[in-house]
Design a protein around this motif. Structure first.
Motif, mmCIF file in Angstrom:
data_model
loop_
_atom_site.group_PDB
_atom_site.id
_atom_site.type_symbol
_atom_site.label_atom_id
_atom_site.label_comp_id
_atom_site.label_asym_id
_atom_site.label_seq_id
_atom_site.Cartn_x
_atom_site.Cartn_y
_atom_site.Cartn_z
ATOM 1 N N ILE A 76 0.721 -1.021 0.024
ATOM 2 C CA ILE A 76 0.083 0.065 -0.015
ATOM 3 C C ILE A 76 0.989 1.217 -0.158
ATOM 4 O O ILE A 76 0.512 2.331 0.497
ATOM 5 C CB ILE A 76 -1.014 0.161 1.215
ATOM 6 N N GLY A 77 1.998 1.197 -0.653
ATOM 7 C CA GLY A 77 3.141 2.201 -0.719
ATOM 8 C C GLY A 77 2.832 3.225 -1.980
ATOM 9 O O GLY A 77 1.657 3.083 -2.590
ATOM 10 N N PRO A 78 3.604 3.964 -2.279
ATOM 11 C CA PRO A 78 3.556 5.076 -3.275
ATOM 12 C C PRO A 78 4.037 4.478 -4.813
ATOM 13 O O PRO A 78 3.805 5.168 -5.791
ATOM 14 C CB PRO A 78 4.363 6.130 -3.070
ATOM 15 N N THR A 79 4.526 3.045 -5.039
ATOM 16 C CA THR A 79 5.104 2.933 -6.233
ATOM 17 C C THR A 79 4.302 1.909 -7.057
ATOM 18 O O THR A 79 2.982 1.661 -6.405
ATOM 19 C CB THR A 79 6.305 1.997 -5.949
ATOM 20 N N ASP A 86 -5.703 -1.565 -4.910
ATOM 21 C CA ASP A 86 -6.662 -1.871 -6.001
ATOM 22 C C ASP A 86 -7.124 -3.466 -6.029
ATOM 23 O O ASP A 86 -8.406 -3.498 -6.544
ATOM 24 C CB ASP A 86 -5.873 -1.526 -7.187
ATOM 25 N N SER A 87 -6.296 -4.305 -5.727
ATOM 26 C CA SER A 87 -6.658 -5.663 -5.599
ATOM 27 C C SER A 87 -7.794 -5.887 -4.645
ATOM 28 O O SER A 87 -8.791 -6.860 -5.033
ATOM 29 C CB SER A 87 -5.490 -6.453 -5.478
ATOM 30 N N VAL A 88 -7.758 -5.250 -3.635
ATOM 31 C CA VAL A 88 -8.833 -5.589 -2.583
ATOM 32 C C VAL A 88 -10.246 -4.950 -2.988
ATOM 33 O O VAL A 88 -11.053 -5.560 -2.979
ATOM 34 C CB VAL A 88 -8.400 -4.969 -1.274
ATOM 35 N N ALA A 89 -9.980 -3.629 -3.555
ATOM 36 C CA ALA A 89 -11.238 -3.149 -4.104
ATOM 37 C C ALA A 89 -11.861 -4.007 -5.191
ATOM 38 O O ALA A 89 -13.122 -4.250 -5.282
ATOM 39 C CB ALA A 89 -10.895 -1.840 -4.826
ATOM 40 N N ASP A 99 -9.187 9.324 -1.543
ATOM 41 C CA ASP A 99 -10.215 9.469 -0.545
ATOM 42 C C ASP A 99 -9.726 10.883 0.346
ATOM 43 O O ASP A 99 -8.733 11.177 0.502
ATOM 44 C CB ASP A 99 -10.096 8.406 0.490
ATOM 45 N N PRO A 100 -10.824 11.905 0.173
ATOM 46 C CA PRO A 100 -10.409 12.999 0.888
ATOM 47 C C PRO A 100 -9.854 12.984 2.463
ATOM 48 O O PRO A 100 -8.940 13.661 2.563
ATOM 49 C CB PRO A 100 -11.719 13.756 0.961
ATOM 50 N N ARG A 101 -10.312 11.964 3.252
ATOM 51 C CA ARG A 101 -10.005 12.055 4.533
ATOM 52 C C ARG A 101 -8.517 11.195 4.442
ATOM 53 O O ARG A 101 -7.633 11.910 5.515
ATOM 54 C CB ARG A 101 -10.654 10.842 5.239
ATOM 55 N N ALA A 102 -8.061 10.357 3.552
ATOM 56 C CA ALA A 102 -6.738 9.809 3.563
ATOM 57 C C ALA A 102 -5.841 11.052 3.092
ATOM 58 O O ALA A 102 -4.651 11.115 3.674
ATOM 59 C CB ALA A 102 -6.798 8.689 2.650
ATOM 60 N N ARG A 103 -6.308 11.861 2.107
ATOM 61 C CA ARG A 103 -5.587 13.072 1.500
ATOM 62 C C ARG A 103 -5.105 13.850 2.783
ATOM 63 O O ARG A 103 -3.916 14.364 2.893
ATOM 64 C CB ARG A 103 -6.077 13.543 0.507
ATOM 65 N N MET A 122 -1.067 6.641 -2.139
ATOM 66 C CA MET A 122 -1.462 6.237 -0.852
ATOM 67 C C MET A 122 -2.517 6.555 -0.175
ATOM 68 O O MET A 122 -3.069 6.078 1.034
ATOM 69 C CB MET A 122 -0.044 6.409 0.149
ATOM 70 N N ALA A 123 -3.184 7.595 -0.806
ATOM 71 C CA ALA A 123 -4.659 7.825 -0.343
ATOM 72 C C ALA A 123 -5.730 7.379 -1.055
ATOM 73 O O ALA A 123 -6.939 7.688 -0.911
ATOM 74 C CB ALA A 123 -4.890 9.470 -0.592
ATOM 75 N N ARG A 124 -5.423 6.420 -2.109
ATOM 76 C CA ARG A 124 -6.390 5.799 -2.771
ATOM 77 C C ARG A 124 -7.032 4.775 -2.002
ATOM 78 O O ARG A 124 -6.538 3.752 -1.423
ATOM 79 C CB ARG A 124 -5.878 5.395 -4.195
ATOM 80 N N ILE A 125 -8.682 4.766 -1.789
ATOM 81 C CA ILE A 125 -8.954 3.974 -0.600
ATOM 82 C C ILE A 125 -10.143 3.305 -1.472
ATOM 83 O O ILE A 125 -11.038 3.926 -2.088
ATOM 84 C CB ILE A 125 -9.510 4.653 0.474
#
Length: 247
Positions: A76-79, A86-89, A99-103, A122-125
């Motif tokens: 769940i890093g930046p690379t 994405d896979s869990v989604a 996600d605004p909260r994660a951002r 890293m803010a993609r949820i």
């Protein structure tokens, strides 16, 4: 935490090519298993998969279906190869976006001008997920359904686990006692099998080791959720050992 009458089970899914190649030595499995066991969650299985979407999706769907919880670490890093979110989604059939909260969490740690496209990953949820706070470096994990997605860096994973633990459903804690056999495993195997049959509700494991004299020895570990059953089995184990020929 809320206690359940029935056992609460968990699986651990470690994600990352670096683990499978041996480049990175996993330090998370043992920590999570010990942590969960101590609070009354039984870890039933562990799987390690590579950074391949279809393998992650298949593992997530298989493990979450047969356990109360699934804990994942890594990816769940930046690379570009951090594809766990994405896979869990995909496994849940939901969309994923920033996600605004994660951002906002990231901006507590990163200057706005440094929040580039890579870090924003890293803010993609996945849609509908609850965030798992990250007190160390702010980039959150998340919890969707019965799947808890955490970082692979041990210090961050441990901090995330502390965040989710109070919200977990737990069962009765497994009690255990270790008895040194002062005998070889082959010498105790037969009588131990008979003892195991005589004590339902108790599991007895044998673990060979080399003792301080370099000779083969065995630790017998007795486990049960019932203190009375544990004590009775331990007493019988000790009596059995006392009746063995001394080496």
């Amino acid at each position: 935490m809320t206690s359940a009458a029935e056992p609460v089970t968990a699986a651990i899914l470690v994600i990352g090519d670096e683990i499978l190649s041996g480049r990175t030595k996993d330090r998370n499995i043992g920590y999570i298993a010990e942590y969960l066991t101590a609070i009354g969650v039984d870890v039933r299985e562990v799987r390690v998969v590579s950074d391949v979407e279809e393998e992650i999706v298949a593992a997530v769907n298989a493990l979450r279906a047969r356990n109360t919880y699934l804990f994942t670490t890594g990816g769940i890093g930046p690379t570009h190869d951090d594809i766990t979110a994405d896979s869990v989604a995909k496994a849940f059939g939901v969309s994923i976006d920033v996600d605004p909260r994660a951002r906002a969490m990231l901006l507590e740690y990163i200057k706005p001008e440094d929040l580039n496209e890579a870090r924003l990953r890293m803010a993609r949820i996945p849609a509908g997920a609850e965030l798992v706070p990250n007190p160390v470096s702010k980039a959150p994990g998340f919890w969707i359904g019965n799947v808890i997605v955490m970082a692979g860096v041990p210090a961050i994973m441990q901090a995330m686990l502390d965040q989710v633990a109070p919200k977990l459903k737990t069962g009765r804690v497994m009690l255990s006692e270790s008895v040194r056999a002062d005998a070889r495993e082959g010498d105790v195997g037969g009588p131990l099998a008979a003892l195991a049959k005589a004590h339902p509700g108790v599991t007895i494991g044998s673990y060979p080791f080399a003792d301080e004299s370099g000779r083969p020895n065995t630790n017998l570990v007795v486990r049960s959720r019932e203190a009375g059953l544990l004590d009775a089995a331990v007493a019988d184990v000790k009596a059995m050992l006392a009746g063995l020929p001394r080496r």
